[in-house]
Scaffold this motif. Sequence first.
Motif, PDB file in Angstrom:
ATOM      1  N   ARG A   1       0.179  10.070  -2.285  1.00 23.81           N
ATOM      2  CA  ARG A   1       0.521   9.133  -3.157  1.00 23.81           C
ATOM      3  C   ARG A   1      -0.187   7.764  -2.682  1.00 23.81           C
ATOM      4  O   ARG A   1      -0.199   7.247  -1.667  1.00 23.81           O
ATOM      5  CB  ARG A   1       1.950   8.700  -3.073  1.00 23.81           C
ATOM      6  CG  ARG A   1       2.474   7.719  -4.154  1.00 23.81           C
ATOM      7  CD  ARG A   1       4.125   7.381  -3.996  1.00 23.81           C
ATOM      8  NE  ARG A   1       4.357   6.624  -2.880  1.00 23.81           N
ATOM      9  CZ  ARG A   1       5.417   6.040  -2.463  1.00 23.81           C
ATOM     10  NH1 ARG A   1       6.310   6.001  -3.455  1.00 23.81           N
ATOM     11  NH2 ARG A   1       5.541   5.459  -1.418  1.00 23.81           N
ATOM     12  N   PHE A   2      -0.976   7.003  -3.716  1.00 20.18           N
ATOM     13  CA  PHE A   2      -1.337   5.812  -3.436  1.00 20.18           C
ATOM     14  C   PHE A   2      -0.780   4.604  -4.280  1.00 20.18           C
ATOM     15  O   PHE A   2      -0.257   5.126  -5.469  1.00 20.18           O
ATOM     16  CB  PHE A   2      -2.863   5.718  -3.715  1.00 20.18           C
ATOM     17  CG  PHE A   2      -3.778   6.471  -2.988  1.00 20.18           C
ATOM     18  CD1 PHE A   2      -4.018   6.246  -1.619  1.00 20.18           C
ATOM     19  CD2 PHE A   2      -4.674   7.543  -3.454  1.00 20.18           C
ATOM     20  CE1 PHE A   2      -4.719   6.885  -0.874  1.00 20.18           C
ATOM     21  CE2 PHE A   2      -5.321   8.190  -2.681  1.00 20.18           C
ATOM     22  CZ  PHE A   2      -5.579   8.043  -1.172  1.00 20.18           C
ATOM     23  N   ASN A   3      -0.738   3.384  -3.803  1.00 19.69           N
ATOM     24  CA  ASN A   3      -0.376   2.342  -4.490  1.00 19.69           C
ATOM     25  C   ASN A   3      -1.331   1.839  -5.311  1.00 19.69           C
ATOM     26  O   ASN A   3      -2.532   1.787  -4.689  1.00 19.69           O
ATOM     27  CB  ASN A   3       0.420   1.280  -4.089  1.00 19.69           C
ATOM     28  CG  ASN A   3       1.675   1.734  -3.085  1.00 19.69           C
ATOM     29  OD1 ASN A   3       2.339   2.525  -3.705  1.00 19.69           O
ATOM     30  ND2 ASN A   3       2.022   1.133  -1.995  1.00 19.69           N
TER      31      ASN A   3
ATOM     32  N   ARG B   1      -2.124  -4.289  -5.138  1.00 20.86           N
ATOM     33  CA  ARG B   1      -2.020  -4.267  -3.743  1.00 20.86           C
ATOM     34  C   ARG B   1      -1.863  -5.780  -3.359  1.00 20.86           C
ATOM     35  O   ARG B   1      -2.550  -6.619  -3.996  1.00 20.86           O
ATOM     36  CB  ARG B   1      -3.322  -3.952  -3.102  1.00 20.86           C
ATOM     37  CG  ARG B   1      -3.432  -3.731  -1.490  1.00 20.86           C
ATOM     38  CD  ARG B   1      -4.732  -2.999  -1.124  1.00 20.86           C
ATOM     39  NE  ARG B   1      -5.742  -3.554  -1.363  1.00 20.86           N
ATOM     40  CZ  ARG B   1      -7.145  -3.392  -1.076  1.00 20.86           C
ATOM     41  NH1 ARG B   1      -6.974  -2.302  -0.542  1.00 20.86           N
ATOM     42  NH2 ARG B   1      -7.924  -3.910  -1.229  1.00 20.86           N
TER      43      ARG B   1
ATOM     44  N   CYS C   1      -2.125  -8.724  -0.764  1.00 18.97           N
ATOM     45  CA  CYS C   1      -3.065  -8.913   0.403  1.00 18.97           C
ATOM     46  C   CYS C   1      -2.648 -10.135   1.071  1.00 18.97           C
ATOM     47  O   CYS C   1      -3.105 -10.531   2.332  1.00 18.97           O
ATOM     48  CB  CYS C   1      -4.381  -8.858   0.239  1.00 18.97           C
ATOM     49  SG  CYS C   1      -5.122  -7.255  -0.328  1.00 18.97           S
TER      50      CYS C   1
ATOM     51  N   PHE D   1       5.432  -1.460  -7.543  1.00 20.05           N
ATOM     52  CA  PHE D   1       3.997  -0.929  -7.415  1.00 20.05           C
ATOM     53  C   PHE D   1       3.867   0.471  -8.408  1.00 20.05           C
ATOM     54  O   PHE D   1       4.792   1.088  -8.803  1.00 20.05           O
ATOM     55  CB  PHE D   1       4.234   0.133  -5.874  1.00 20.05           C
ATOM     56  CG  PHE D   1       4.227  -1.140  -4.777  1.00 20.05           C
ATOM     57  CD1 PHE D   1       3.084  -1.676  -4.811  1.00 20.05           C
ATOM     58  CD2 PHE D   1       5.339  -1.335  -3.946  1.00 20.05           C
ATOM     59  CE1 PHE D   1       3.064  -2.560  -3.598  1.00 20.05           C
ATOM     60  CE2 PHE D   1       5.206  -2.399  -3.042  1.00 20.05           C
ATOM     61  CZ  PHE D   1       4.021  -3.071  -2.923  1.00 20.05           C
TER      62      PHE D   1
ATOM     63  N   LEU E   1      -5.384  10.729   5.968  1.00 21.56           N
ATOM     64  CA  LEU E   1      -4.189  10.590   5.570  1.00 21.56           C
ATOM     65  C   LEU E   1      -3.367  11.708   5.634  1.00 21.56           C
ATOM     66  O   LEU E   1      -3.247  12.527   5.966  1.00 21.56           O
ATOM     67  CB  LEU E   1      -4.684  10.809   3.842  1.00 21.56           C
ATOM     68  CG  LEU E   1      -5.585   9.966   3.113  1.00 21.56           C
ATOM     69  CD1 LEU E   1      -6.162  10.673   1.650  1.00 21.56           C
ATOM     70  CD2 LEU E   1      -4.911   8.479   3.011  1.00 21.56           C
TER      71      LEU E   1
ATOM     72  N   PHE F   1      -0.978  -5.686   6.436  1.00 19.64           N
ATOM     73  CA  PHE F   1      -0.478  -6.057   5.203  1.00 19.64           C
ATOM     74  C   PHE F   1      -0.445  -7.351   4.581  1.00 19.64           C
ATOM     75  O   PHE F   1      -0.166  -7.483   3.465  1.00 19.64           O
ATOM     76  CB  PHE F   1       1.294  -5.623   5.286  1.00 19.64           C
ATOM     77  CG  PHE F   1       1.387  -4.117   6.045  1.00 19.64           C
ATOM     78  CD1 PHE F   1       1.131  -2.999   5.124  1.00 19.64           C
ATOM     79  CD2 PHE F   1       1.533  -3.742   7.028  1.00 19.64           C
ATOM     80  CE1 PHE F   1       1.226  -1.463   5.508  1.00 19.64           C
ATOM     81  CE2 PHE F   1       1.460  -2.404   7.817  1.00 19.64           C
ATOM     82  CZ  PHE F   1       1.408  -1.408   6.754  1.00 19.64           C
ATOM     83  N   PHE F   2      -0.447  -8.217   5.445  1.00 18.95           N
ATOM     84  CA  PHE F   2      -0.711  -9.841   5.334  1.00 18.95           C
ATOM     85  C   PHE F   2      -1.737 -10.227   5.912  1.00 18.95           C
ATOM     86  O   PHE F   2      -1.802 -10.690   7.060  1.00 18.95           O
ATOM     87  CB  PHE F   2       0.634 -10.458   5.634  1.00 18.95           C
ATOM     88  CG  PHE F   2       1.598 -10.373   5.063  1.00 18.95           C
ATOM     89  CD1 PHE F   2       1.942 -10.285   3.611  1.00 18.95           C
ATOM     90  CD2 PHE F   2       2.939  -9.643   5.654  1.00 18.95           C
ATOM     91  CE1 PHE F   2       3.105 -10.054   2.963  1.00 18.95           C
ATOM     92  CE2 PHE F   2       4.054  -9.267   5.076  1.00 18.95           C
ATOM     93  CZ  PHE F   2       4.025  -9.391   3.627  1.00 18.95           C
ATOM     94  N   ARG F   3      -2.828 -10.240   5.130  1.00 14.19           N
ATOM     95  CA  ARG F   3      -4.238 -10.896   5.562  1.00 14.19           C
ATOM     96  C   ARG F   3      -4.266 -12.199   6.015  1.00 14.19           C
ATOM     97  O   ARG F   3      -4.929 -12.621   6.868  1.00 14.19           O
ATOM     98  CB  ARG F   3      -5.393 -10.816   4.564  1.00 14.19           C
ATOM     99  CG  ARG F   3      -5.653  -9.198   4.045  1.00 14.19           C
ATOM    100  CD  ARG F   3      -6.017  -8.353   5.439  1.00 14.19           C
ATOM    101  NE  ARG F   3      -6.062  -6.947   5.064  1.00 14.19           N
ATOM    102  CZ  ARG F   3      -6.733  -6.068   4.668  1.00 14.19           C
ATOM    103  NH1 ARG F   3      -7.962  -6.640   4.317  1.00 14.19           N
ATOM    104  NH2 ARG F   3      -6.485  -4.960   4.276  1.00 14.19           N
TER     105      ARG F   3
ATOM    106  N   ILE G   1      -3.749   3.179   5.933  1.00 14.69           N
ATOM    107  CA  ILE G   1      -4.878   3.832   5.104  1.00 14.69           C
ATOM    108  C   ILE G   1      -4.945   3.349   3.560  1.00 14.69           C
ATOM    109  O   ILE G   1      -5.833   3.166   3.177  1.00 14.69           O
ATOM    110  CB  ILE G   1      -4.936   5.569   5.403  1.00 14.69           C
ATOM    111  CG1 ILE G   1      -6.268   5.765   4.816  1.00 14.69           C
ATOM    112  CG2 ILE G   1      -3.800   5.880   5.124  1.00 14.69           C
ATOM    113  CD1 ILE G   1      -7.373   5.896   5.884  1.00 14.69           C
ATOM    114  N   LEU G   2      -3.720   3.095   3.256  1.00 11.44           N
ATOM    115  CA  LEU G   2      -3.461   2.765   1.996  1.00 11.44           C
ATOM    116  C   LEU G   2      -3.931   1.274   1.787  1.00 11.44           C
ATOM    117  O   LEU G   2      -3.847   0.669   0.514  1.00 11.44           O
ATOM    118  CB  LEU G   2      -2.163   2.931   1.560  1.00 11.44           C
ATOM    119  CG  LEU G   2      -1.464   4.475   1.947  1.00 11.44           C
ATOM    120  CD1 LEU G   2      -0.107   4.413   1.487  1.00 11.44           C
ATOM    121  CD2 LEU G   2      -2.330   5.378   0.926  1.00 11.44           C
TER     122      LEU G   2
END
Lengths: 248, 262
Positions: A16-18, A23, A25, A41, A81, B169-171, B259-260
């Motif tokens: 599964r990918f979001n 995303r 960041c 998501f 993965l 997760f938080f750049r 990785i996600l």
Amino acid sequence: MDNSKVVIEVQNATVRFNMACERICNLKEYFIKVLRRDLLFQEFLALKNIDLTIREGESWGFVGVNGSGKSTLLKLICGILKPYKGTVKTYGQIAPLIELGAGFDGELTARENIFLNGAVLGHSEKFMREHFDEIVDFAELHSFLDMPIKNYSSGMAARLGFSVATMVRPEILIVDEILAVGDYAFQQKCQKRMQEMLADGTTLLFVSHSIEEVKKLCNNAMWLSHGESLMTGTSNEVCDAYMNSQTK
Amino acid sequence: MNNLYIRLYGLYQYRDLLKQLVVRDVKLKYRRSILGYLWSVLNPLMTMMVLVIVFSNLFRFDIPNFPVYLITGSTLFGFMSEATTMAIASITGNAALLKKTYVPKYVFTLARVTSSLVNMLFSMTAIIIVVLITKVQITPYILLAPLVIVEVYLFSLGLGIFLAAASVFFRDLQYLWGIFITMWMYLTPIFYPITIIPEKYRFWYYWLNPMTGYVSQFRDIVLHGQMPDVYSVCAGFMIAFIALLVGAYTFYRSQDNFILYI
């Protein structure tokens, strides 16, 4: 039936990918989304319930259109993965050739990169020193050894990457469409080396858009579409079915 | 326990990768500069000179042997600062590699912190030079210096792996950390004496900032030539191990999701 050892066992695996568009960041975006309550998501299943059992010495080709999950499946088998559901078990040393020279640092010279890349693949420094000449001979890059990799052409870097990765006889070789770069003579050389490995009992997993190559190198094949396995069987059957669906 | 053994064995298997990554960082740092590794010594020396000039003329503190006081504090703090700042980007910066091959991810963070350690060991030459010039009395306690360095190394490593995992997760953390480090530097007695902190706040000043303890221990050993406070050393190791545990746990719990997001 076939009694040889199972080397790769994928059971009911789902990845599964979001979705990339959702995303988060940075903090600002995160708080805005939390406040607006749209932190939902969107899920995207790159692979759905894949079952695959590969025995020692088999060669498998994976075909399918772009985005059908071929590379995702290979990454899952390599351990890059992790499955969201299901299990993946592998037995034996894997040499992943997902991208040639992924571990290269542009600032370092080829000589230094050979050692770095070898270490990324899990080889000891001593082992690399013993096989150094063999690698350079295969890549035919003797005169460029002390040049930083950033000045290499993509074909030259790919040569070096392939030589480092295939120097050992791994139990499982995973090749993802990497031979597109490199000149004709080198492509032939790579194919020859892969065939030698197959003859030695290496298990091969191969992704390519060149159906001819898949037919030539692989005995079995799997056709993937939208993350699902449409067909598994001998490479001739699967490739023909796939080609028929594409040319309609 | 068995799990821990497997992890440690994994690290042992990848020890050559760790070595190669550290060698790469150290080699590339000064490649193509004329003075090369000499910069590791010159840089702290010159920074110290600037600060000595500023602080002995503009803001005067009554500190005996100010140059050694300053360089010991700034070298140790600089190590922690460099190690954590480099560690933050260690996962996001190696995204290309992590997507293509399977490598234990913490190796990159460990390598960054370790290469900062190597840089600091080069900079130790600068401290030795200043110690010799200012004729500090050297005592056998100097042999305890590695103990303090180990404390700071473990502390930075714990902090570094926590930050590396969190910044995936938080750049924003990468930028926030720069500001935080500056603030932290002013909260650590690097160029002022601890005595300027009022007595009633000093307890908190010590307890909320582990760097104060580390810097004081290091000065006891190098500058004052005396045994560091045993209580402070024990507390220092405790804090370092707590940081390491928290960091390792956070990293371990979140690493499959890296990785996600990278």
